[in-house]
Design an enzyme around this catalytic site. Structure first.
Site, mmCIF file in Angstrom:
data_model
loop_
_atom_site.group_PDB
_atom_site.id
_atom_site.type_symbol
_atom_site.label_atom_id
_atom_site.label_comp_id
_atom_site.label_asym_id
_atom_site.label_seq_id
_atom_site.Cartn_x
_atom_site.Cartn_y
_atom_site.Cartn_z
ATOM 1 N N LYS A 1 0.844 -1.195 0.000
ATOM 2 C CA LYS A 1 0.000 0.000 0.000
ATOM 3 C C LYS A 1 0.881 1.248 0.000
ATOM 4 C CE LYS A 1 -3.764 2.122 2.681
ATOM 5 N NZ LYS A 1 -4.611 1.972 3.898
ATOM 6 N N SER B 1 -9.298 2.403 3.210
ATOM 7 C CA SER B 1 -8.363 3.087 2.338
ATOM 8 C C SER B 1 -7.408 2.133 1.602
ATOM 9 C CB SER B 1 -7.530 4.104 3.127
ATOM 10 O OG SER B 1 -6.723 3.483 4.101
ATOM 11 N N SER C 1 -9.750 0.421 7.298
ATOM 12 C CA SER C 1 -9.164 0.539 5.970
ATOM 13 C C SER C 1 -8.714 -0.760 5.333
ATOM 14 C CB SER C 1 -7.979 1.505 6.003
ATOM 15 O OG SER C 1 -8.426 2.819 6.222
#
Length: 477
Positions: free
Chosen positions: A80, A155, A179
């Protein structure tokens, strides 16, 4: 013909060991998936083809010599874009961040490299991970493969999409208010938020103890394999356990007989639940009972802890933007800038109160549950995936007249377990009448990570998730 991009980490390493598979061939299959789907879903910030090929060739040589590094050697993985990877920028979904390459690897990235994983690239996220959907000023919208008009969730947006589409096997995400679990639920994959401190982190998030590092993958087994790798000690993080982890893939493979599970449909405060989701969760509870657990539907009386989250989250947003000129804030996601503005007005005393007294009170309320039950199950999300490009659902979505402007309103089942730092996993438990995934959340007491994975794995084996029909989803034949 074997679809190499759809194989599990365990199947891949078995194939490497026997000589039937090659890390280079598997990398090629994953890159073909990326080439095919990335233009439609937008899951990657960048793909490091050259570095991945170099790592795959090195892994191939190790397997041929019989000196492989372990159960993830040669397995493709993604990172990420808020996690430092040496040699590459850490943009965090923002136009404000520098293009300067990171000078070091974050702990989890270092562990993946040491394990011989083939790192494919960095995955998309909303700006600084501030919200639970998948769009940012830097990369635009990350779309849900089940329906390209819907959000992936966030996210850890690109991570979940990449997991679903076989654009890598192991995917590294973060979870500060849901997330990992939100996109896992919306995309129909598995996302695990470990107990805080199980996975070392550095630098520590501006969101402090809310933010956990964890795995996303297509299966619980892959999540467990990845957790064992990234949970290895790293003394840069003084809040981490820094104890050698168990083999989560092995210890999670047990039956559920004798487990006591409480099922809460609303935690005492969640509203606006889609009836189809309630039905799916109750069916999941019945399935867990069939597998040997004792399952009771329970009425909780928790107060909504959203004020605790807002205090910590908005103060963290202000901290994130503190080093940027106010004139540059206009380049931010407007919601991120508003959160930072509110955060500037929060006093240190309010932050300390949220971190101490309020957090402890909520933790005590939840620990009382675990005096009677080993695990707690809830819906993961009260609705299916939202329309893409929106922070909150439109009026009338899921039968609700008005959702308001606060994105956490539509994610009530996530942030209580960030505030209390408990382990929680999202595992697929069905689909809506629209064909969109529904997630079941399984929560355990602190440090009961293997127990949470054990229940998730048994449930997954009994109710395997649906496989995405690529042509039917509009992604091409």
């Amino acid at each position: 013909m074997t679809d190499l991009a759809s194989l599990s980490a365990q199947a891949l390493t078995q194939g490497y060991r026997s000589g039937e598979l090659s890390p280079v061939e598997v990398l090629s299959a994953c890159l073909e998936r990326i080439d095919r789907f990335e233009p439609m879903v937008n899951a990657f910030v960048f793909v490091d083809r050259e570095g991945a090929l170099k790592a795959a060739r090195a892994s191939e040589r190790r397997w041929r010599r019989g000196d492989q590094k372990g159960p993830a050697d040669g397995v493709p993985a993604t990172i990420k874009d808020n996690i430092a990877w040496s040699g590459f920028p850490n943009r965090q979904g923002s136009l404000l961040t520098a293009k300067t390459p990171a000078a070091f690897d974050a702990p989890a990235v270092a562990r993946l490299k040491e394990a011989g994983c083939v790192l494919l690239g960095k995955t998309t996220m909303p700006e600084f991970g501030w919200k639970g959907v998948g769009d940012s000023p830097l990369t635009g919208i990350t779309r849900n493969p089940w329906d390209l008009s819907r959000t992936s969730g966030g996210s850890s947006a690109g991570a979940a999409v990449a997991a679903l589409l076989g654009m890598g096997v192991l995917h590294l995400g973060t979870d500060g208010a849901g997330s990992i679990r939100i996109p896992a639920s919306f995309c129909g994959v598995v996302g695990f938020k470990p107990s805080y401190g199980r996975v070392p982190s550095y630098p520590l998030s501006a969101m402090g103890g809310l933010a956990h590092v964890g795995p996303i993958a297509r299966s619980v087994s892959d999540v467990a394999t990845m957790l064992s790798v990234i949970s290895q000690p790293d003394h840069r993080d003084p809040t981490a356990w820094n104890l050698a982890p168990p083999d989560y893939e092995e210890v999670s493979n047990q039956e559920l007989s004798g487990l006591r599970i409480g099922c809460s449909i609303d935690l005492g405060f969640a509203d606006h639940l889609d009836p189809e989701i309630v039905s799916a969760v109750k069916h999941a509870a019945a399935e867990l009972a069939r597998l040997g657990a004792s399952v009771d539907e329970i009425d909780l009386a928790l107060e909504d802890p959203r004020d605790i989250l807002a205090t910590l989250w908005e103060a963290g947003a202000a901290l994130l933007l503190r080093n940027y000129a106010r004139g540059d804030w206009s380049r931010c996601d407007p919601g991120m800038a508003r959160a930072a503005e509110r955060g500037r007005e929060i006093s240190g005393a309010c932050v300390i109160e949220a971190l101490t007294r309020k957090r402890v009170e909520l933790s005590a309320s939840l620990s009382h549950i675990f005096e009677s039950y080993d695990l707690l199950i809830t819906p993961q999300m009260p609705t299916v995936a939202l329309p893409a490009g929106m922070d909150t659902p439109p009026r009338g979505f899921a039968g609700v007249d008005e959702w308001g402007e606060d994105w956490t309103r539509w994610s009530p089942f996530t942030y209580p377990f960030n505030i209390t730092q408990l382990p929680a996993v999202s595992v697929p438990c069905g689909h809506s009448s629209e064909g969109l995934p529904i997630g079941l959340q399984i929560v355990g007491p602190m440090r009961a990570d293997e127990l949470v994975l054990r229940a998730a794995r048994a449930f997954e084996a009994a109710m395997p998730p649906a496989v995405l029909d690529i042509a039917g989803a509009g992604l091409g034949a």
